[in-house]
Design a protein around this motif. Sequence first.
Motif, PDB file in Angstrom:
ATOM      1  N   ARG A 171       0.825  -1.216   0.000  1.00  8.22           N
ATOM      2  CA  ARG A 171       0.000   0.000   0.000  1.00  8.22           C
ATOM      3  C   ARG A 171       0.855   1.261   0.000  1.00  8.22           C
ATOM      4  O   ARG A 171       0.509   2.251  -0.647  1.00  8.22           O
ATOM      5  CB  ARG A 171      -0.927  -0.011   1.219  1.00  8.22           C
ATOM      6  CG  ARG A 171      -2.109  -0.984   1.092  1.00  8.22           C
ATOM      7  CD  ARG A 171      -3.122  -0.746   2.196  1.00  8.22           C
ATOM      8  NE  ARG A 171      -4.368  -1.460   1.940  1.00  8.22           N
ATOM      9  CZ  ARG A 171      -4.875  -2.402   2.722  1.00  8.22           C
ATOM     10  NH1 ARG A 171      -4.210  -2.765   3.817  1.00  8.22           N
ATOM     11  NH2 ARG A 171      -6.023  -2.984   2.421  1.00  8.22           N
ATOM     12  N   LYS A 172       1.961   1.228   0.694  1.00  8.75           N
ATOM     13  CA  LYS A 172       2.834   2.402   0.714  1.00  8.75           C
ATOM     14  C   LYS A 172       3.481   2.631  -0.648  1.00  8.75           C
ATOM     15  O   LYS A 172       3.532   3.759  -1.145  1.00  8.75           O
ATOM     16  CB  LYS A 172       3.910   2.232   1.798  1.00  8.75           C
ATOM     17  CG  LYS A 172       3.391   2.324   3.228  1.00  8.75           C
ATOM     18  CD  LYS A 172       4.507   2.129   4.235  1.00  8.75           C
ATOM     19  CE  LYS A 172       3.975   2.153   5.660  1.00  8.75           C
ATOM     20  NZ  LYS A 172       3.390   3.460   6.035  1.00  8.75           N
ATOM     21  N   VAL A 173       3.970   1.553  -1.262  1.00 11.91           N
ATOM     22  CA  VAL A 173       4.583   1.686  -2.584  1.00 11.91           C
ATOM     23  C   VAL A 173       3.535   2.093  -3.615  1.00 11.91           C
ATOM     24  O   VAL A 173       3.821   2.857  -4.545  1.00 11.91           O
ATOM     25  CB  VAL A 173       5.272   0.369  -2.989  1.00 11.91           C
ATOM     26  CG1 VAL A 173       5.762   0.425  -4.431  1.00 11.91           C
ATOM     27  CG2 VAL A 173       6.443   0.079  -2.057  1.00 11.91           C
ATOM     28  N   GLY A 174       2.295   1.620  -3.450  1.00 15.53           N
ATOM     29  CA  GLY A 174       1.221   1.967  -4.372  1.00 15.53           C
ATOM     30  C   GLY A 174       0.533   3.282  -4.058  1.00 15.53           C
ATOM     31  O   GLY A 174      -0.478   3.614  -4.694  1.00 15.53           O
ATOM     32  N   ASN A 175       1.075   4.040  -3.075  1.00  9.12           N
ATOM     33  CA  ASN A 175       0.547   5.367  -2.696  1.00  9.12           C
ATOM     34  C   ASN A 175      -0.910   5.303  -2.218  1.00  9.12           C
ATOM     35  O   ASN A 175      -1.676   6.257  -2.394  1.00  9.12           O
ATOM     36  CB  ASN A 175       0.662   6.357  -3.870  1.00  9.12           C
ATOM     37  CG  ASN A 175       2.101   6.644  -4.253  1.00  9.12           C
ATOM     38  OD1 ASN A 175       2.959   6.802  -3.388  1.00  9.12           O
ATOM     39  ND2 ASN A 175       2.369   6.690  -5.539  1.00  9.12           N
TER      40      ASN A 175
END
Length: 468
Positions: A171-175
């Motif tokens: 989720r963090k990498v996918g913003n």
Amino acid sequence: MNSPDSSQNSRENFKSVITRMRSSAAYGEARPVINIMEGNEDRLASMHQKISEPPRLLCMGAGRSSCCIFRVPESMADVNCKAYQPRIVSIGPYHHGKPQLRMIEEHKWRYLGILLKRMQEKGLELEDFFKAIQPLELKAREYYSETIQLGSDEFLEMIVLDGCFIIELFRKVGNLVPLEPEDPIFSMLWILPFFYRDFLRLENQIPFFLLQCLFDLSKMPGEKPGQSLSMLALEFFNNAMLRPDEVIAKYHDLKGQHLLDLVRASFIPSDEDLEPCRVCAPTRMLHPVSKLHRAGINLNPGKADSFLVIKFRHGVIEMPPITIDDFMASLLLNCVAFEQCHGSRTKHFTGYATLLDCLVNTDKDVEYLCESNIFENCFGSEGEVARFINDMGKETAFDIDNCYLSNLFRDVHQYYRNSWHVQWASFKHTYFETRWSFISALAALILLLLTIAQTVFTTYPFYKPDKP
């Protein structure tokens, strides 16, 4: 030395002994029984216990199609040991608790705390995650080829911790969720590339249905709609693969048994029959690039969504370009290991690895593939790439007649055996390979034609005298 009389007496005594034994047996006299295990009751008990114990290192369920997370066979691990061992993060039970992976283990707890803080808006607590996973424990254990020695509580804790860490990172990498200021996992450039590889190691997996359960439970109401876990995972790994976005979008609903299986499935050609095609004639292995080139068989870059789509047309092998780097090397090796262990999976990556092993013998073969824009070498020298490709095919079982490339192997071999193709290719290689050889051949041809013309004009008057 014994005398003849003593030898005769010995033979008579032996015969009398045999006669007494036979007569005793005839009258039913009991013979002594020797118990070879007398006094070894402990040994017998130990043997009976081992007979009753089920195998643990390769349990009986390892042959089922549901079993999909394996220890890499020692024969393969001895060749490429570093490709199968996690470097900075452990996922699942096989490498759980190893001291060299403790650094990221601490950050797993930090990420779990961040997720739980966000879950307070939904009224969820840590206990809710355990309650969601607990009914799935038995099914999850059956996914592993090895009997997991962890107790129920420790196993569930590991699944919640590892699964939530993966999902939060996706989720963090996918913003989809904000990054924490100065998070070392993102601020230090070397960490994420290791995650891309470690998450796709065969021994470093947890079942995908557990990730899906945790993903659904932790989804916030305002989160981007229609974003599936499969899509989020493929976009995460695409930072290392760099495939076009439209290709990744095709696999929005793709499912796998774990993350490695998901990524592997995204490369399997959708227009290919997953059942292996059989050929009537026995199939032969291919010659290396250098010999194929001299026989008039060229290799050109093909156009396809997957590098597994390889075609042979009119003396040309079309292979989609592939980038050989640390990530792709790890992916190829672990996909081959997965196919070797899982009996129900197609052997596309094994077939591809075998094809590369046939085509590449030396660094010159790698150099040709790079010049043909089939290989993009980000791995090392041409010699290092050649050694990696040759090692990738070692200690693997391969059925060429059941391979998805069996028709290509057969067609290329038949083309190679055609003497006309070989002779014509040899002629072109000799006289038209370089500009100077072409000029030399052209000059020789012109000289030959001039010589023939001179000979004709010289001899012509003798055969056709002047008219009177």
